[in-house]
Each structure stands twice: as structure tokens, then as C-alpha cells.
Design an enzyme around this catalytic site. Structure first.
Site, short mmCIF file in Angstrom:
data_model
loop_
_atom_site.label_atom_id
_atom_site.label_comp_id
_atom_site.label_asym_id
_atom_site.label_seq_id
_atom_site.Cartn_x
_atom_site.Cartn_y
_atom_site.Cartn_z
N ASP A 106 0.93 -1.29 -0.09
CA ASP A 106 -0.05 -0.13 -0.07
C ASP A 106 0.86 1.31 0.03
OD1 ASP A 106 -2.15 1.39 0.20
OD2 ASP A 106 -2.55 1.15 2.34
N PHE A 155 -9.97 0.65 -0.73
CA PHE A 155 -9.84 -0.60 0.24
C PHE A 155 -10.47 -1.79 -0.35
CE2 PHE A 155 -10.77 -3.15 4.28
CZ PHE A 155 -9.79 -2.69 4.71
P1 IMP Z 1 1.93 -0.44 3.78
O1 IMP Z 1 2.97 -0.46 4.82
O2 IMP Z 1 1.15 0.72 3.80
O3 IMP Z 1 2.36 -0.88 2.64
O4 IMP Z 1 0.83 -1.65 4.27
C1 IMP Z 1 0.80 -2.98 3.88
C2 IMP Z 1 -0.28 -3.58 4.85
O5 IMP Z 1 -1.48 -2.85 4.99
C3 IMP Z 1 -0.84 -4.83 3.98
O6 IMP Z 1 0.16 -5.83 4.39
C4 IMP Z 1 -2.25 -5.13 4.64
O7 IMP Z 1 -2.04 -5.81 5.86
C5 IMP Z 1 -2.51 -3.80 4.89
N1 IMP Z 1 -3.56 -3.06 3.90
C6 IMP Z 1 -3.09 -2.30 2.89
N2 IMP Z 1 -4.05 -2.15 1.98
C7 IMP Z 1 -5.13 -2.95 2.48
C8 IMP Z 1 -6.58 -2.95 1.92
O8 IMP Z 1 -6.91 -2.24 0.96
N3 IMP Z 1 -7.33 -3.80 2.41
C9 IMP Z 1 -6.92 -4.62 3.72
N4 IMP Z 1 -5.56 -4.50 4.03
C10 IMP Z 1 -4.66 -3.60 3.22
#
Ligand code: IMP
Ligand code: MG
Length: 179
Positions: A106, A155
């Protein structure tokens, strides 16, 4: 597939089980080619990646190992800021070909903080496989070596991804219906 409700939110179908399967099979073929004879170590990051990791691992025809870790983040007690530690990583990574398995990248924050700790152990190589990536949300530079789908900055739910702990069991991926 139709609209589903989880708690107070509605989610509409986004990726079918068969579309997900097709991409995972494609990634499996690439990984089989790239890692033949290298006995890679997959490190799957819990909770979200368990289903992707399982399906991808089943596509392997080469020798490979897998382990599962959890990342815990907390604020340092001094001015150390945000710290990420892994729980359950017993294997030595020295000289191993390591492939990180993530459900979704994300902002990239989690991986950008965690990868340097893995590099400190001097793996022979360190790459990332992610089922999903939201390019518009990326704030930290992360290079994804094996990617299933680029997705919009919405999401998502299902196939391991949860909303408030629910929905991980869904075989398809849904996206939030915005009011
Ligand atoms: P980042 O550190 O922002 O890249 O976070 C990634 C983590 O956030 C992922 O491994 C997911 O567990 C959670 N995440 C990010 N986007 C979503 C989504 O759209 N749905 C559910 N979980 C998400
Ligand atoms: Mg995750």
C-alpha cells in the site's frame, strides 16, 4: 458474486477467484524459472499473505522452503521513532535467496522499514512478491519483483485481506463501495 456486507460497510466484486488463480500461476512459472537450483526461502508476512503464500507455494516445482513471520511495530521508548521487528524468523538468511511474500503493498512503509533488517543478514538475494499493489498510495520506494495486480487506491477485502478481522476467507477480492 454480488455485493456483500461486512459490519457496516458494503463491498462489490473486484477480482474473481479465477483471475487471481491465473496471475498466481503466472508468478509460479516465473519463480520456477528464476529460482531453479537456488532453493529459495519464502518469507510470508502474516496475517494477510497466508492465502497468497499457500497458493503460490503450491505452484512451485523446484526445491524451496517457506516460513511465516509477523511484523510488530511500536514506537521506540526514546526518540528512535517507529520500529518494526519480526516475530518467528528463526532461519539464518546469510547466503540464502530470500523472497518476501506480501498480500498487498500500500504505502510501502512496512516493507521499507523491514527490508534493511533483512539485508543486514547478507542474503544472496532479496526480492519481493506481492499479490496486489496500489501504485497511487506508494509513499516509500519499493520495487516489487513479482506482482499479481496493480489496483486502484481503494480498500480491498478477501483472499486474506480483512476488514476489522473479517473477510479473509473470501475466495474473491472485493472493493469498498464508497457512499
Ligand atoms: P503498507 O505498509 O502501507 O504498504 O501496508 C501494507 C499492509 O496494510 C498490508 O500488508 C495489509 O495488511 C494492509 N492493507 C493495505 N491496504 C489494504 C486493503 O486495501 N485492505 C486490507 N488491508 C490492507
Ligand atoms: Mg500484510
Amino acid at each position: 458474486m454480488s455485493v456483500i456486507n461486512v459490519n457496516d460497510k458494503s463491498f462489490q466484486p473486484y477480482l474473481t477467484a479465477s483471475e487471481i488463480d491465473t496471475q498466481i500461476k503466472r508468478l509460479g512459472i516465473e519463480i520456477n524459472g528464476d529460482y531453479a537450483g537456488k532453493r529459495p526461502l519464502f518469507i510470508a508476512i502474516l496475517n494477510g499473505s497466508f492465502m497468497f503464500a499457500s497458493d503460490l507455494f503450491k505452484e512451485l516445482t523446484i526445491d524451496a522452503e517457506i516460513c511465516f513471520i509477523k511484523l510488530a511495530s511500536y514506537k521506540g521508548t526514546r526518540s528512535t521513532g517507529h520500529v518494526i521487528t519480526s516475530i518467528g524468523l528463526d532461519e539464518s538468511l546469510k547466503d540464502r535467496h530470500v523472497l518476501i511474500i506480501e498480500d498487498i503493498v500500500d504505502t510501502g512503509k512496512t516493507l521499507s522499514e523491514f527490508l534493511p533488517q533483512l539485508k543486514d543478514q547478507h542474503p544472496a538475494s532479496l526480492k519481493i512478491a506481492a499479490l496486489l499493489h496500489k501504485p497511487e498510495a506508494l509513499l516509500y520506494p519499493i520495487n516489487i519483483d513479482y506482482l499479481g495486480f496493480n489496483v486502484p487506491n481503494k480498500f480491498l477485502l478477501g483472499f486474506g485481506l480483512d476488514f476489522d478481522g473479517l473477510g479473509r476467507n473470501l475466495k474473491e477480492i472485493y472493493r469498498l463501495v464508497e457512499p
